[in-house]
Design a protein around this motif. Structure first.
Motif, PDB file in Angstrom:
ATOM      1  N   GLY A  28       0.804  -1.205   0.000  1.00 47.49           N
ATOM      2  CA  GLY A  28       0.000   0.000   0.000  1.00 47.49           C
ATOM      3  C   GLY A  28       0.842   1.262   0.000  1.00 47.49           C
ATOM      4  N   LEU A  29       0.178   2.392  -0.179  1.00 43.27           N
ATOM      5  CA  LEU A  29       0.865   3.669  -0.336  1.00 43.27           C
ATOM      6  C   LEU A  29       1.599   4.075   0.943  1.00 43.27           C
ATOM      7  N   HIS A  30       0.988   3.861   2.098  1.00 44.46           N
ATOM      8  CA  HIS A  30       1.597   4.311   3.345  1.00 44.46           C
ATOM      9  C   HIS A  30       2.968   3.663   3.553  1.00 44.46           C
ATOM     10  N   ASP A  31       3.029   2.343   3.412  1.00 45.96           N
ATOM     11  CA  ASP A  31       4.299   1.643   3.611  1.00 45.96           C
ATOM     12  C   ASP A  31       5.303   1.989   2.516  1.00 45.96           C
ATOM     13  N   ALA A  32       4.833   2.177   1.290  1.00 44.92           N
ATOM     14  CA  ALA A  32       5.741   2.554   0.213  1.00 44.92           C
ATOM     15  C   ALA A  32       6.365   3.926   0.479  1.00 44.92           C
ATOM     16  N   LEU A  33       5.571   4.862   1.006  1.00 46.16           N
ATOM     17  CA  LEU A  33       6.114   6.179   1.341  1.00 46.16           C
ATOM     18  C   LEU A  33       7.084   6.088   2.516  1.00 46.16           C
ATOM     19  N   ALA A  34       6.814   5.170   3.438  1.00 46.88           N
ATOM     20  CA  ALA A  34       7.771   4.955   4.524  1.00 46.88           C
ATOM     21  C   ALA A  34       9.112   4.492   3.975  1.00 46.88           C
ATOM     22  N   GLY A  35       9.091   3.681   2.910  1.00 50.06           N
ATOM     23  CA  GLY A  35      10.334   3.264   2.265  1.00 50.06           C
ATOM     24  C   GLY A  35      11.066   4.434   1.637  1.00 50.06           C
ATOM     25  N   VAL A  36      10.306   5.368   1.030  1.00 47.10           N
ATOM     26  CA  VAL A  36      10.934   6.578   0.479  1.00 47.10           C
ATOM     27  C   VAL A  36      11.633   7.361   1.589  1.00 47.10           C
ATOM     28  N   ALA A  37      10.962   7.467   2.740  1.00 46.20           N
ATOM     29  CA  ALA A  37      11.551   8.207   3.854  1.00 46.20           C
ATOM     30  C   ALA A  37      12.822   7.544   4.361  1.00 46.20           C
ATOM     31  N   GLU A  38      12.848   6.219   4.397  1.00 47.37           N
ATOM     32  CA  GLU A  38      14.032   5.503   4.877  1.00 47.37           C
ATOM     33  C   GLU A  38      15.230   5.693   3.948  1.00 47.37           C
ATOM     34  N   ARG A  39      14.980   5.765   2.635  1.00 48.39           N
ATOM     35  CA  ARG A  39      16.077   5.879   1.671  1.00 48.39           C
ATOM     36  C   ARG A  39      16.470   7.322   1.378  1.00 48.39           C
ATOM     37  N   ALA A  40      15.792   8.291   1.996  1.00 47.12           N
ATOM     38  CA  ALA A  40      16.003   9.689   1.632  1.00 47.12           C
ATOM     39  C   ALA A  40      17.345  10.226   2.093  1.00 47.12           C
ATOM     40  N   GLY A  41      17.911   9.686   3.188  1.00 47.64           N
ATOM     41  CA  GLY A  41      19.169  10.195   3.702  1.00 47.64           C
ATOM     42  C   GLY A  41      19.023  11.453   4.526  1.00 47.64           C
ATOM     43  N   MET A  42      17.792  11.846   4.875  1.00 47.13           N
ATOM     44  CA  MET A  42      17.530  13.002   5.733  1.00 47.13           C
ATOM     45  C   MET A  42      16.165  12.778   6.385  1.00 47.13           C
ATOM     46  N   PRO A  43      15.833  13.527   7.436  1.00 43.11           N
ATOM     47  CA  PRO A  43      14.550  13.323   8.108  1.00 43.11           C
ATOM     48  C   PRO A  43      13.364  13.647   7.192  1.00 43.11           C
ATOM     49  N   VAL A  44      12.478  12.683   7.028  1.00 42.60           N
ATOM     50  CA  VAL A  44      11.256  12.858   6.241  1.00 42.60           C
ATOM     51  C   VAL A  44      10.076  12.455   7.120  1.00 42.60           C
ATOM     52  N   THR A  45       9.177  13.402   7.394  1.00 42.00           N
ATOM     53  CA  THR A  45       8.006  13.155   8.222  1.00 42.00           C
ATOM     54  C   THR A  45       6.822  12.841   7.323  1.00 42.00           C
ATOM     55  N   ILE A  46       6.172  11.696   7.535  1.00 44.61           N
ATOM     56  CA  ILE A  46       5.019  11.274   6.747  1.00 44.61           C
ATOM     57  C   ILE A  46       3.764  11.430   7.601  1.00 44.61           C
ATOM     58  N   ARG A  47       2.818  12.214   7.125  1.00 43.14           N
ATOM     59  CA  ARG A  47       1.510  12.354   7.778  1.00 43.14           C
ATOM     60  C   ARG A  47       0.457  11.811   6.821  1.00 43.14           C
ATOM     61  N   TYR A  48      -0.060  10.654   7.161  1.00 38.26           N
ATOM     62  CA  TYR A  48      -0.940   9.913   6.254  1.00 38.26           C
ATOM     63  C   TYR A  48      -2.358   9.942   6.822  1.00 38.26           C
ATOM     64  N   GLY A  49      -3.292  10.531   6.072  1.00 36.91           N
ATOM     65  CA  GLY A  49      -4.645  10.695   6.589  1.00 36.91           C
ATOM     66  C   GLY A  49      -5.733  10.039   5.766  1.00 36.91           C
ATOM     67  N   LEU A  50      -5.385   9.053   4.917  1.00 39.41           N
ATOM     68  CA  LEU A  50      -6.409   8.391   4.106  1.00 39.41           C
ATOM     69  C   LEU A  50      -7.072   7.284   4.913  1.00 39.41           C
ATOM     70  N   ARG A  51      -8.385   7.228   4.830  1.00 44.90           N
ATOM     71  CA  ARG A  51      -9.124   6.198   5.571  1.00 44.90           C
ATOM     72  C   ARG A  51      -9.202   4.879   4.815  1.00 44.90           C
ATOM     73  N   GLU A  52      -9.057   4.931   3.504  1.00 46.69           N
ATOM     74  CA  GLU A  52      -9.077   3.711   2.703  1.00 46.69           C
ATOM     75  C   GLU A  52      -8.118   3.866   1.538  1.00 46.69           C
ATOM     76  N   ARG A  53      -7.724   2.734   0.952  1.00 48.02           N
ATOM     77  CA  ARG A  53      -6.763   2.774  -0.151  1.00 48.02           C
ATOM     78  C   ARG A  53      -7.386   3.403  -1.383  1.00 48.02           C
ATOM     79  N   PRO A  54      -6.676   4.314  -2.015  1.00 48.13           N
ATOM     80  CA  PRO A  54      -7.174   4.884  -3.264  1.00 48.13           C
ATOM     81  C   PRO A  54      -6.977   3.911  -4.421  1.00 48.13           C
ATOM     82  N   GLU A  64      -2.630   5.799  -6.400  1.00 46.47           N
ATOM     83  CA  GLU A  64      -1.532   5.421  -5.513  1.00 46.47           C
ATOM     84  C   GLU A  64      -0.183   5.588  -6.203  1.00 46.47           C
ATOM     85  N   THR A  65      -0.107   5.121  -7.443  1.00 45.56           N
ATOM     86  CA  THR A  65       1.167   5.199  -8.174  1.00 45.56           C
ATOM     87  C   THR A  65       1.578   6.649  -8.394  1.00 45.56           C
ATOM     88  N   ALA A  66       0.626   7.487  -8.826  1.00 46.99           N
ATOM     89  CA  ALA A  66       0.951   8.896  -9.058  1.00 46.99           C
ATOM     90  C   ALA A  66       1.359   9.587  -7.765  1.00 46.99           C
TER      91      ALA A  66
END
Length: 398
Positions: A258-284, A289-291
């Motif tokens: 899903g998108l939330h975990d995929a964005l968490a992967g982006v944050a891990e590989r970024a090499g700097m602090p990335v804060t993710i605030r995810y507010g979707l109640r269901e998967r789009p 999601e891809t866009a």
């Protein structure tokens, strides 16, 4: 003042101004319509109608807005004529509201002083009768005001907006432009993949082949161990580079996690602090999601490589059409979405604390704009010199 009270005040102000503008429009029509018979006066009449219609469109912002532009003088004249009954109706509704509130305040004031109102004393039955009747009439007034606000917007859209044929022509043009943009984006992405493979993976594989070749010709066991260690390191680097290229083509974890975990992967590989605030109640939907993933990935990459950012904040929320457009005061990198009532959208907002000055026409952002436009969405970029850079994408789910 609460949000509800502010909305009520804006609506009442918009309807009251509409009464005055209806009277002004009536005077203009009485003077302008006979002048249309004179060819020399016709351009001035049509220009005046457009100016009055523009004031009306600005007034409709108090009632929620109609999102209209590009009308000509003939449509403006038609609108001024068609909305006259609505203006007179608004005058009647507002007059009844003022009279009702004034009468209620007069009754309370006179009874409070111990006087009678029209021969009626504040007996329990009379107080209950007048109170219930006043609440019913007040409710009907509120419903009338809400209905008038909706009627005003619909009249403006019907009279000033494009016809069905014009909307179809515009839609065809948008689809043709979007299709061309998608083709260009695909070609651009292919070139980037080729560069990544040539400059990254291929270089590592060439180095690996050379190390293996030297190891085959080596005589000393110590040299052989050293070359094999270097070959092992080169193989790991090639695998890591290949994995990065594969993720840039399409993140395999997006479908499974899903998108939330995929964005968490982006944050891990970024090499700097990335804060993710995810507010979707269901998967789009999958394309949304891809866009959204690629918007965040590209924005974070740009912040790290070009903006010199120290931190990035990513917000993913949902919006129903009518809640207000995302962002504000921004420069567009792509076309805005065409709104429709009740449409659910995913809004992605990425902000970094870098130096700003992002190139909206650059390959990365222009490619994102085309990708978002292919979904009928819009991409906005606000990146003044000195920062911060804010990238906002709205992706319709319907």
């Amino acid at each position: 003042m609460t949000a509800g009270a502010a909305t009520a005040a804006r609506t009442l102000a918009g309807l009251a101004l509409g009464v005055l503008s209806a009277l002004a429009g009536l005077v203009f029509l009485l003077v302008a319509v006979p002048s249309l018979l004179l060819p020399a006066a016709r351009p001035r009449v049509l220009a005046g109608a457009v100016r009055l219609a523009a004031l009306e469109v600005a007034r409709l912002e108090l009632l929620g807005g109609a999102g209209i532009s590009g009308y000509d003088g003939r449509r403006a004249l038609r609108y001024l004529a068609v909305r006259l009954p609505a203006g007179l109706l608004a005058a009647g509704v507002l007059l009844l509201l003022v009279l009702g509130i004034g009468t209620g305040m007069t009754i309370v004031w006179m009874w409070g002083r111990g006087e009678t109102f029209d021969g009626m004393e504040p007996e329990p039955l009379i107080v209950a009768y007048i109170g219930v009747g006043g609440l019913v009439l007040f409710f009907l007034e509120i419903m009338g005001i809400i209905g008038l606000a909706v009627l005003e917007r619909r009249i403006a859209v019907a009279a000033l907006g494009p016809s069905r044929t014009e909307r179809l022509h515009r839609r065809i043009a948008e689809l043709a432009e979007t299709r061309a943009g998608v083709v260009a984006a695909v070609d651009q992405e292919r070139r980037r993949i080729e560069r990544d493979l040539h400059d990254g993976v291929q270089q590592h594989l060439v180095a690996l082949a050379m190390l293996i070749g030297r190891a085959r010709r080596g005589r000393s066991p110590e040299l052989l161990d050293e070359l094999l260690g270097q070959a092992h390191t080169a193989a790991q680097e090639a695998l890591g580079e290949l994995r990065e290229v594969a993720w840039r083509v399409y993140p395999s974890g997006l479908d499974a996690l899903g998108l939330h975990d995929a964005l968490a992967g982006v944050a891990e590989r970024a090499g700097m602090p990335v804060t993710i605030r995810y507010g979707l109640r269901e998967r789009p939907p999958g394309p949304v999601e891809t866009a959204a993933y690629f918007v965040v990935s590209e924005a974070v990459t740009n912040a790290a490589k070009h903006a010199g950012a120290r931190a990035v904040t990513v917000e993913v929320t949902e919006r129903i059409a009518g809640d207000g457009a995302p962002g504000g005061g921004t420069a567009e990198a792509g076309g805005g979405p065409s709104g429709s009532a009740g449409r659910r959208s995913v809004v992605v907002r990425v902000e970094d604390d870098g130096k700003g000055g992002a190139d909206r026409a650059g390959g990365g952002l222009s490619g994102l704009a085309r990708r978002v436009a292919a979904l009928d969405g819009g991409l906005r970029v606000d990146s003044p010199p000195g920062g911060p850079t804010v990238i906002t994408a709205e992706l319709p789910c319907g």
